[in-house]
Design a protein around this motif. Sequence first.
Motif, PDB file in Angstrom:
ATOM      1  N   VAL A 141       0.830  -1.209   0.000  1.00 44.13           N
ATOM      2  CA  VAL A 141       0.000   0.000   0.000  1.00 44.13           C
ATOM      3  C   VAL A 141       0.864   1.258   0.000  1.00 44.13           C
ATOM      4  CG1 VAL A 141      -1.762   1.300   1.252  1.00 44.13           C
ATOM      5  CG2 VAL A 141      -1.865  -1.195   1.195  1.00 44.13           C
ATOM      6  N   TYR A 183      -4.746   7.980   5.997  1.00 43.28           N
ATOM      7  CA  TYR A 183      -5.232   6.687   5.518  1.00 43.28           C
ATOM      8  C   TYR A 183      -6.519   6.276   6.232  1.00 43.28           C
ATOM      9  CZ  TYR A 183      -0.850   6.035   3.004  1.00 43.28           C
ATOM     10  OH  TYR A 183       0.200   6.183   2.134  1.00 43.28           O
ATOM     11  N   ASN A 186      -8.670   4.109   4.058  1.00 40.95           N
ATOM     12  CA  ASN A 186      -8.027   2.978   3.386  1.00 40.95           C
ATOM     13  C   ASN A 186      -8.330   1.697   4.151  1.00 40.95           C
ATOM     14  OD1 ASN A 186      -5.875   0.984   2.661  1.00 40.95           O
ATOM     15  ND2 ASN A 186      -5.199   2.656   1.339  1.00 40.95           N
TER      16      ASN A 186
END
Length: 441
Positions: A141, A183, A186
Amino acid sequence: MIKRRTNVEIIALGFALVILIGTCLLLMPWASEQTDFLDALFTATSATCVTGLVVYDTATHWTLFGQIVILILIQIGGLGFITIGVFLATYLKKKISLRQRGLIEESVNSLKLSGGVKLVKHIIKGTFLFEGIGAIILSVVFSEKFGISRGVYLGIFHAISAFCNAGFDVLGTLEPYGSLVPYASNLIVNITIMVLIIIGGLGFIVWQDLYEKKFKFRNYLLQTKIVLVSSFLFILGGAFLFYVFECHHSLASLNQEEAILASLFQSVTCRTAGFNTIDVSNLRPATSLLMMLLMFVGGSPGSTAGGIKTTTFSVLLIFVYATMTNKSEANAFNRRFDSKTIKKATSVFLINFIFIIVSSMVIFDNQPTLPMQDVFFEVFSALGTVGISTGITRQLSVVSKIVVILLMYCGRVGSLTLAMSLTKKKRISNCKNPVEKIAIG
């Protein structure tokens, strides 16, 4: 005659020595441009005690050398120097003495002396397995944004930090002191970090029990049953209440799925991990109180987590319920708690509560302008070795920093030391004082 150190003293002094060595390394000119002794001590303590409170942004203040020192301190603090030392000794084919086995038993909160070396091997192997898997997933990622080399480094750093429940991050180049806020939506990063935190916070004894008995819940140790059930309830209950309190406040800008994910992440990370995906400084008072409770309870015994532990809270809750319902004994899963367990749980709870009150008073007296809610949040976070902060860490005075340093140290060693000391054999006097009743409640 030289006094022989007890196992408890060796563990406490060992952590202090690791912190001191880490402080010296962080004071070196190639660790940062300039850092004074107190701030280096604060950072080394936070890393070794796997807390995550910082006076400087880790990514922008510390060089690569400084960050690696912090990461090593996190790994040592998370596993415990006794565990690492015994593993190295077995790797070098050294014989493990009975005294060293006693140290293993106490350092990982084992329920028995036998099988300690085997447990240490499982701990090391399991740690590197989980951290390795987490690092690979996170590296993929992070590499999309930072490139392969930087992405791999970020993946390794955050996997170790998450598994050890430390909460340190090196994403400050995106947003200083922002933790994992960039994030927040995410799914892969959130789930990976949460899984690592949960696994690291279950406890090494629980690992071994799950490994040996697989999915046979009825055959699990009582500790394993209590840890699994209480952890599940705390995570889901905390996430539900967080969402209820913040759905029209800090979560208002997120869609339904992102809000649920953020609520779940905050509930998990409060269990002494220290990461955050939303701005903690803008929470409602009810939410702050909820997070303080979760931080106070923390993870489970013999894990990388802090707090009074899920078993302590569960034992006290069951004991209070038994008292309120006029039951003569406190039972769980067809097993009875003995008086020593209840005494230890009560002592750990009360000692931690006293730490919070006394340290808060000192900080309030030293810095009366700091908001009360923020100070209590900082104190709970330090003692629970959590690391989440509303942002006042950088505003702390010298006295307040020393108080927080002591709290982080006590949070990693103090309650454990107290619990261990209470298990030692005591002299039982043949002559006892007469009993006299007093009114309670």
